[in-house]
Design a protein around this motif. Structure first.
Motif, short mmCIF file in Angstrom:
data_model
loop_
_atom_site.label_atom_id
_atom_site.label_comp_id
_atom_site.label_asym_id
_atom_site.label_seq_id
_atom_site.Cartn_x
_atom_site.Cartn_y
_atom_site.Cartn_z
N ARG A 111 19.71 3.91 1.62
CA ARG A 111 20.65 3.52 0.57
C ARG A 111 20.58 2.01 0.43
N SER A 112 20.68 1.56 -0.80
CA SER A 112 20.75 0.12 -1.03
C SER A 112 21.59 -0.15 -2.26
N ALA A 113 22.27 -1.26 -2.25
CA ALA A 113 23.08 -1.70 -3.38
C ALA A 113 22.88 -3.20 -3.55
N PRO A 114 22.73 -3.65 -4.79
CA PRO A 114 22.50 -5.08 -5.00
C PRO A 114 23.74 -5.90 -4.66
N ARG A 115 23.55 -7.18 -4.47
CA ARG A 115 24.68 -8.07 -4.21
C ARG A 115 25.54 -8.14 -5.46
N GLY A 116 26.77 -8.55 -5.27
CA GLY A 116 27.69 -8.65 -6.40
C GLY A 116 28.51 -9.92 -6.32
N ARG A 174 28.34 -10.53 -1.19
CA ARG A 174 27.46 -11.69 -1.38
C ARG A 174 26.00 -11.38 -1.04
N PHE A 175 25.79 -10.40 -0.18
CA PHE A 175 24.45 -9.99 0.19
C PHE A 175 24.24 -8.54 -0.24
N PRO A 176 23.01 -8.13 -0.48
CA PRO A 176 22.78 -6.72 -0.82
C PRO A 176 23.10 -5.83 0.38
N THR A 177 23.44 -4.60 0.12
CA THR A 177 23.68 -3.62 1.17
C THR A 177 22.40 -2.81 1.35
N ILE A 178 21.92 -2.76 2.58
CA ILE A 178 20.70 -2.02 2.87
C ILE A 178 20.95 -1.17 4.11
N TRP A 179 20.85 0.14 3.96
CA TRP A 179 21.01 1.07 5.08
C TRP A 179 19.64 1.58 5.50
N LEU A 180 19.38 1.50 6.80
CA LEU A 180 18.15 2.00 7.37
C LEU A 180 18.47 3.07 8.40
#
Length: 139
Positions: free
Chosen positions: A115-120, A126-132
């Motif tokens: 899953r990933s979500a861009p920064r807002g 402030r930083f993108p969300t990145i799930w590994l």
């Protein structure tokens, strides 16, 4: 020299003297990889070249294995080469860039984010969300 780097001075001296630690397998090789990670961190924070001789890692089995831990270690090694080229040999950077692109194009699918979500604009975005899947994928 800062006192938080003294432990690395002794460790890198041992690893550089006994060049087989980086590829001997077992506890010696595990210690060598930990030392390399610490050396990268200290090099980046102190803006000084790596102390670890990267040649001792060339025969490590992480370059033959195909598990996620080996792929992660290969990227740590490539990061060390980037840091080394930044401080000692800038001409090496082009070759390292090619190696990184090759690593990225052939990495296992397990390194792709689940899953990933861009920064807002919000303070908590402030930083993108990145799930590994595993911590090793983010190492």
């Amino acid at each position: 020299m800062r006192k938080w780097t003294f432990h690395l001075t002794g460790t890198t001296h041992i690893l550089n003297t006994v060049s087989t630690f980086g590829s001997s397998g077992g506890l010696g090789e595990a210690a060598a990889w930990l030392c390399l990670r610490q050396d990268i961190y200290i090099s980046l924070t102190s803006q000084q070249p790596l102390r670890t001789d990267l040649h001792s890692f060339h025969h490590s089995d992480v370059f033959q294995r195909n598990d996620d831990f080996a792929w992660s270690s290969r990227m740590v090694f490539l990061l060390a080469k980037v840091v080394q080229s930044a401080f000692t040999d800038p001409t090496m950077a082009q070759g390292v860039q090619h190696e990184i692109e090759e690593w990225y194009s052939s990495k296992p699918d397990t390194f792709d984010p689940v899953r990933s979500a861009p920064r807002g604009p919000e303070p908590d975005r402030r930083f993108p969300t990145i799930w590994l899947l595993l911590p090793v994928h983010g190492t």
